[in-house]
Design an enzyme around this catalytic site. Structure first.
Site, PDB file in Angstrom:
ATOM      1  N   ALA A 147      39.399  43.499  40.869  1.00 53.13           N
ATOM      2  CA  ALA A 147      38.530  42.706  39.992  1.00 53.13           C
ATOM      3  C   ALA A 147      37.083  42.810  40.462  1.00 53.13           C
ATOM      4  O   ALA A 147      36.154  42.961  39.659  1.00 53.13           O
ATOM      5  CB  ALA A 147      38.986  41.250  39.961  1.00 53.13           C
ATOM      6  N   ASP A 148      36.883  42.743  41.767  1.00 56.34           N
ATOM      7  CA  ASP A 148      35.545  42.920  42.339  1.00 56.34           C
ATOM      8  C   ASP A 148      34.988  44.301  42.011  1.00 56.34           C
ATOM      9  O   ASP A 148      33.825  44.454  41.625  1.00 56.34           O
ATOM     10  CB  ASP A 148      35.601  42.761  43.861  1.00 56.34           C
ATOM     11  CG  ASP A 148      35.500  41.310  44.304  1.00 56.34           C
ATOM     12  OD1 ASP A 148      34.766  40.543  43.668  1.00 56.34           O
ATOM     13  OD2 ASP A 148      36.150  40.956  45.296  1.00 56.34           O
ATOM     14  N   VAL A 149      35.818  45.316  42.212  1.00 59.20           N
ATOM     15  CA  VAL A 149      35.348  46.694  42.024  1.00 59.20           C
ATOM     16  C   VAL A 149      34.973  46.958  40.568  1.00 59.20           C
ATOM     17  O   VAL A 149      33.902  47.501  40.269  1.00 59.20           O
ATOM     18  CB  VAL A 149      36.415  47.702  42.502  1.00 59.20           C
ATOM     19  CG1 VAL A 149      36.019  49.126  42.121  1.00 59.20           C
ATOM     20  CG2 VAL A 149      36.602  47.599  44.010  1.00 59.20           C
TER      21      VAL A 149
END
Length: 393
Positions: free
Chosen positions: A178-180
């Site tokens: 999700a961060d990436v």
């Protein structure tokens, strides 16, 4: 001589930490931008410096602040220690903003307003700025105040309800995806805003959320739910709408088989020695999806008779997509990784062995290739150089 990058001459002020923001700024740094990473001297810098082990060992044999987690998203950056909670620190950020093209931050919404470093204040003073805010739920909406971490985004955004074995618990993706993905969306937004500024001279604010980004990559399963109004089940390694498209157990391991069309399916059945499985209604994928349980049981029984090598060789010779399930050791030992420069090493004299190993950038540009200029920085290592340059300008 280092080739000129696509973003050569661009200056980015990076107030972000953890993974989403650093992923974005590392990519922009690889493309040639100068990235000034602001780190809090009171906390010892980016939280991920302490997210280990493993940590890189220093030349003196001591543990450094270069955790593997930190290094994965922080090359091509200059680390500058500034306490933005102080008036002096705020003045330093405002001075750096004058010469910056892009600012990226991931504080809670309005978290920088009390310091006068919010997007409204800085864009009013510097209309050319591209100011990108990354948060858990975005700058608007009833959840805007809630903290955002990758795990929470994967849960709220629905991907965990689709991931894992049918009878198992909901499962997150093993890495901070999700961060990436949010960092990649932020990068696209910044490049689009720079294009607009090139045409108009006008900067703008970009609002990107971990949860929005997570919902965006529900793709076919998300739209299938919207189309039917029904829940989508977890299927483990099976595909929701293609059969066969999953892992299979051979006599000595596992393989991936991805039959993408009906002609491939006919050749797949030829390898199994079961042309009957491609006759009648099962010749069409839509019917195979409806009959998946009975068919998969047949495939599993036949594939289990063969070794991994035999399955891969047999299907490759028939032009049916097939492959191994590699460990990370196997991944980074492949000739393909070497040919594509997906494992790189960068020099650091202050660490054991004088270098650190990193994952390469997947972008291959013919005229403006990515460059690796600065190894992931130690905390605050570039403070004097950057601030002295600022004073002299």
């Amino acid at each position: 001589m280092i080739p000129k990058g696509a973003l050569d001459g661009l200056t980015i002020l990076d107030l972000s930490r953890i993974l989403a923001g650093p992923t974005c700024t590392q990519l922009l740094g690889d493309l040639g931008a100068e990235v000034i990473k602001i780190e809090n001297p009171k906390s010892g810098g980016d939280d991920t410096r302490g997210w280990g082990p493993p940590f890189v060992e220093g030349a003196d044999g001591e543990q450094t602040d270069l955790s593997a987690y930190f290094m994965c998203a922080n090359r091509n950056k200059l680390s500058v220690a500034v306490d933005i909670a102080t008036e002096e620190g705020q003045e330093t950020i405002r001075a750096l903003a004058e010469t910056a093209d892009v600012i990226i931050e991931n504080f809670k919404p309005d978290g920088l307003k009390k310091y006068g470093l919010d997007h409204e204040t800085l864009l009013k003073a510097h209309s050319h700025l591209i100011y990108c805010s990354i948060s858990g739920f975005g700058q608007t909406g009833p959840n805007r105040e809630k903290p955002g971490y990758d795990l929470m985004a994967q849960g709220f955004g629905g991907i965990m309800s689709l991931t894992g074995e049918p009878e198992g618990q909901p499962m997150k993706v093993a890495v901070g995806i999700a961060d990436v993905v949010c960092g990649l969306y932020a990068t696209i937004g910044i490049l689009s805003a720079l294009r607009h500024r090139d045409q108009t001279g006008e900067g703008q604010h970009i609002d990107v959320a971990l949860v929005d980004s997570s919902i965006s990559w529900l793709i076919n399963e998300g739209v299938a739910h919207l189309t039917t109004g029904k829940p989508r089940p977890r299927r483990g390694n099976e595909h929701a709408t293609i059969v066969p498209y999953q892992t299979f157990k051979t006599s000595d391991g596992h393989v991936l088989i991805a039959v993408g069309n009906d002609s491939q399916y006919e050749r797949f059945c030829d390898f199994l020695g079961r042309p009957d499985l491609a006759e009648g209604e099962n010749a069409k994928n839509a019917n195979r999806v409806l009959n998946r349980d009975a068919l998969i049981a047949e495939y599993e029984a036949e594939i289990a008779k063969h070794t991994m090598v035999d399955v891969i060789a047999g299907l490759e010779s028939r032009k049916v997509p097939v492959g191994p399930v590699n460990t990370l050791e196997q991944v980074f030992a492949t000739d393909q990784v070497a040919a594509r420069d997906m494992k790189i090493e960068m020099a650091r004299e202050d660490v054991a062995g004088g270098k650190v190993a990193l994952i390469g950038n997947p972008l291959k540009l013919s005229k403006t290739p990515v460059t690796y200029r600065h190894a992931p920085p130690r905390f605050g290592q570039d403070t004097d150089v950057v601030l002295n340059k600022l004073k002299s300008s």
